[in-house]
Design a protein around this motif. Structure first.
Motif, short mmCIF file in Angstrom:
data_model
loop_
_atom_site.label_atom_id
_atom_site.label_comp_id
_atom_site.label_asym_id
_atom_site.label_seq_id
_atom_site.Cartn_x
_atom_site.Cartn_y
_atom_site.Cartn_z
N MET A 308 13.76 -1.26 19.42
CA MET A 308 14.53 -0.25 18.68
C MET A 308 15.91 -0.04 19.30
SD MET A 308 12.03 2.80 17.32
CE MET A 308 11.64 3.40 18.96
N SER A 309 15.97 -0.06 20.63
CA SER A 309 17.25 0.13 21.31
C SER A 309 18.26 -0.95 20.94
CB SER A 309 17.04 0.15 22.83
OG SER A 309 16.25 1.25 23.21
N PHE A 312 18.86 -0.35 16.80
CA PHE A 312 19.49 0.88 16.33
C PHE A 312 20.46 1.51 17.33
CE2 PHE A 312 15.09 1.05 14.41
CZ PHE A 312 15.49 0.62 13.16
N LYS A 314 20.75 2.96 21.64
CA LYS A 314 19.92 3.76 22.54
C LYS A 314 19.73 5.20 22.04
CE LYS A 314 20.65 1.20 26.84
NZ LYS A 314 21.29 0.03 26.23
N LYS A 315 20.80 5.79 21.51
CA LYS A 315 20.70 7.19 21.09
C LYS A 315 19.70 7.35 19.94
CE LYS A 315 23.32 11.16 19.42
NZ LYS A 315 24.67 11.70 19.06
N LYS A 316 19.80 6.50 18.95
CA LYS A 316 18.89 6.61 17.80
C LYS A 316 17.46 6.27 18.22
CE LYS A 316 20.48 5.71 13.75
NZ LYS A 316 21.00 5.04 12.52
N ALA A 317 17.32 5.28 19.08
CA ALA A 317 15.98 4.93 19.57
C ALA A 317 15.36 6.09 20.34
CB ALA A 317 16.05 3.69 20.47
N MET A 319 16.01 9.32 19.89
CA MET A 319 15.66 10.38 18.96
C MET A 319 14.38 10.03 18.18
SD MET A 319 17.91 12.65 19.53
CE MET A 319 17.68 13.79 18.17
N ILE A 320 14.27 8.76 17.77
CA ILE A 320 13.06 8.34 17.05
C ILE A 320 11.83 8.45 17.96
CG2 ILE A 320 11.89 6.35 15.99
CD1 ILE A 320 14.67 5.39 15.07
#
Length: 354
Positions: A308-309, A312, A314-317, A319-320
């Motif tokens: 995911m990192s 998407f 690191k920040k979005k990963a 949050m998910i």
């Protein structure tokens, strides 16, 4: 000063460092398992238990920066790290054995101060070992990707400590093994501490280092050590002026508190809610929580989050992952069902994303 300026570090050296990580993870992991004995069998009050948990955090906040300065500025033919890793590993092993020689016949107050005193020595040994040990890993290569590989191998080896440690709950509360958990803690402490201490000193014995006798380091005087601590405090103040860094710290604080709260209370929730207070009847179910959670983290969560990192960012990963973990925490509330202990397993993959 890096131990190797080459691009590749031999696999044997990486494994030697990883074996040290197993000890670095196993001692805290098994300590969390054994700590239940203090309340469940030796009748420590909640306040005494809280003090035993709080003291190491306060102690580390002072000793870790000091040990970092000492290790960074050590002049020795063995380098800056190896001697401390060796001594720290031995101190941890000895202190861990003695701190668990507790007897029900003694008063709660006596057992508390006995345990508290030996635990102070244990955490001093942990500081002596862990601070230079982690630094040793980053100095094994100057290549960014090789350092990442070194740490990945070490973390993979170290993660197995969290798989094995919960199994001790089965042994400690099975009367076919030991008549009581306090007897189990006294004997198992020996069988745990010796191999873990051996693992801890492996990096000191087998990882190469260069002499620092001729390096221009700061003298290890009391004034310089005290001054280094003040510099670190000033650095913290400067770092917390950065808005993004402050957000990360606040998030980390709540994430770790959430995880540690569940980890600390899992034994009591499973035993008292699911099995009416009978630790023997709880059997494998307390251990399963830790084992399956660690295995899920090792083989499912870490690869998924890494993917995911990359996809998407690191920040979005992040949050998910936290959203998934919140779902897991909520599910745990509903899935601790008396008579159906297996139900909580459904929540573990979600919970592990935290």
């Amino acid at each position: 000063m890096a131990y190797s300026t080459s691009t590749k570090v031999p696999m044997a050296q990486k494994i030697a460092f990883g074996i040290g990580m197993f000890a670095n993870q196993m001692f805290p992991a098994i300590l969390g398992i054994f700590m239940v004995v203090l309340v469940e069998d030796l009748k420590f009050t909640g306040l005494l238990w809280a003090m035993i948990y709080l003291f190491p955090r306060l102690f580390d906040a002072i000793t870790d920066p000091i040990m970092g300065f000492i290790s960074d500025n050590t002049k020795s033919k063995w380098g800056r790290r190896r001697q401390y890793v060796l001594v720290g590993g031995i101190v941890m092993g000895i202190a861990y054995i003695f701190m668990w020689q507790l007897f029900k016949e003694n008063s709660v107050q006596y057992n508390f101060w006995y345990f508290f005193s030996w635990s102070a020595l244990f955490y001093l040994g942990l500081t002596l070992f862990s601070v230079p040990y982690v630094a040793m890993g980053y100095e094994m290569s100057e290549d960014f990707h090789e350092r990442t590989n070194i740490m990945a191998i070490a973390q993979w080896i170290g993660q197995w400590a969290w798989v094995f440690a919960p199994l001790f709950w089965i042994i400690m509360y099975d009367e076919s093994w030991f008549p009581s958990a306090d007897v189990a803690a006294r004997e198992l402490a020996i069988w745990v501490a010796i191999p873990c201490a051996v693992c801890a000193i492996v990096p000191a014995l087998f990882i190469k280092s260069k002499s620092t006798l001729n390096e221009d380091y700061e003298p290890l005087t009391l004034n310089n050590i005290g001054g280094s601590f003040m510099k670190i405090i000033e650095s913290f103040k400067e770092a917390f002026k950065i808005k993004e860094f402050k957000k990360l710290c606040i998030s980390t604080f709540f994430i770790f508190n959430a995880f540690n709260t569940v980890a600390s209370l899992t034994f009591f929730v499973i035993v008292y809610k699911l099995f009416n207070g009978n630790a023997g009847d709880a059997g494998i179910w307390v251990s399963m929580f830790g084992c399956l959670g660690a295995l899920g983290t090792t083989f499912l969560v870490i690869p998924v989050v890494a993917r995911m990192s990359k996809k998407f960012g690191k920040k979005k990963a992040f949050m998910i992952s936290q959203f998934i973990s919140i779902i897991g925490y909520v599910m745990l509330y509903f899935l601790f069902i008396p008579g159906k202990p297996w139900m909580y397993i459904i929540a573990l993959p979600f919970f592990s994303f935290g």
